[in-house]
Design a protein around this motif. Sequence first.
Motif, short mmCIF file in Angstrom:
data_model
loop_
_atom_site.label_atom_id
_atom_site.label_comp_id
_atom_site.label_asym_id
_atom_site.label_seq_id
_atom_site.Cartn_x
_atom_site.Cartn_y
_atom_site.Cartn_z
N MET A 204 -18.82 -8.14 -10.81
CA MET A 204 -17.99 -6.92 -10.91
C MET A 204 -17.57 -6.42 -9.54
O MET A 204 -16.42 -5.99 -9.36
N ILE A 205 -18.49 -6.46 -8.57
CA ILE A 205 -18.15 -6.02 -7.22
C ILE A 205 -17.06 -6.91 -6.62
O ILE A 205 -16.09 -6.43 -6.02
N ALA A 206 -17.23 -8.22 -6.80
CA ALA A 206 -16.25 -9.16 -6.23
C ALA A 206 -14.88 -8.97 -6.86
O ALA A 206 -13.85 -8.92 -6.16
N SER B 271 0.76 -6.72 -2.99
CA SER B 271 1.73 -7.20 -4.00
C SER B 271 1.19 -8.34 -4.85
O SER B 271 1.90 -9.30 -5.15
N CYS B 272 -0.08 -8.26 -5.25
CA CYS B 272 -0.69 -9.34 -6.04
C CYS B 272 -0.81 -8.95 -7.51
O CYS B 272 -0.82 -7.77 -7.86
N ASN C 101 -9.29 -6.95 -6.46
CA ASN C 101 -8.15 -6.23 -7.01
C ASN C 101 -7.74 -5.04 -6.15
O ASN C 101 -6.56 -4.69 -6.09
N MET C 102 -8.70 -4.44 -5.48
CA MET C 102 -8.35 -3.37 -4.54
C MET C 102 -7.53 -3.92 -3.38
O MET C 102 -6.54 -3.32 -2.96
N ALA C 103 -7.95 -5.09 -2.87
CA ALA C 103 -7.18 -5.72 -1.79
C ALA C 103 -5.84 -6.22 -2.31
O ALA C 103 -4.81 -6.10 -1.64
N SER D 280 0.82 -1.21 0.00
CA SER D 280 0.00 0.00 0.00
C SER D 280 0.85 1.27 0.00
O SER D 280 0.43 2.31 -0.52
N ASN D 281 2.06 1.17 0.55
CA ASN D 281 2.95 2.34 0.56
C ASN D 281 3.57 2.61 -0.81
O ASN D 281 4.24 3.61 -1.00
#
Length: 209
Positions: free
Chosen positions: A79-81, A93-94, A86-88, A30-31
């Motif tokens: 789409m929500i899932a 680092s995924c 992808n946000m998580a 996230s950084n």
Amino acid sequence: MRKPKLFWVSAAAPLASIGQLDKGVNPPSSNMLYFHGEFLAVAVKTGVVTGLLSLTEGIAVGRTFAALKNYQVDGNKEMIAIGLMNMAGSCSSCYVTTGTFSRSAVNENAGGQTAMSNIIMALTVLVTLLFLMPLFKYTPDLILAAIIVTAVIGLIDYQSAFRLWKVDKLDFMACLSSFLGVLFVSVPVGLAIAVIFPSSLYKDVFGFY
């Protein structure tokens, strides 16, 4: 050596195996998220393209298994899932996350019927990442490929392809092109062909999309 004629098996094993695998999960990232800089425009363009491809792939996989199991797929939930995943993933680092066809096929062939199988699979992967990764060092790539091929090959619907050939030759060509793209290149390339190829055909033949 007990069978000298088969010396090449042990000699080629290091080349055909997975190799050294480190234990542990991905570090936080996230950084490393930046919303400014000279590469922001490139990142936005890449994100839009990969997002559309991952969404298309996820819905395509969902509809494939929905047709096999006779249930409906809610596109909004898909789409929500995918968006939440992808946000998580961008904070851990995924890679870009989507509905994977090969693992879904393996899960279905193993007898998975509900979302609980995905939860068990995720926990198994987590335990493997934390403790068991060195055990897979000498696992041949051929075994992994055989598992995926065996699971996926049963999903190929030859009869539907034959019916498509009889009904609409243009759609059959789009289907065949997409199949070859997935087979010889990658799933995103095959999906891109499936989207672009029909549009090009209809434009050339009928003069419109």
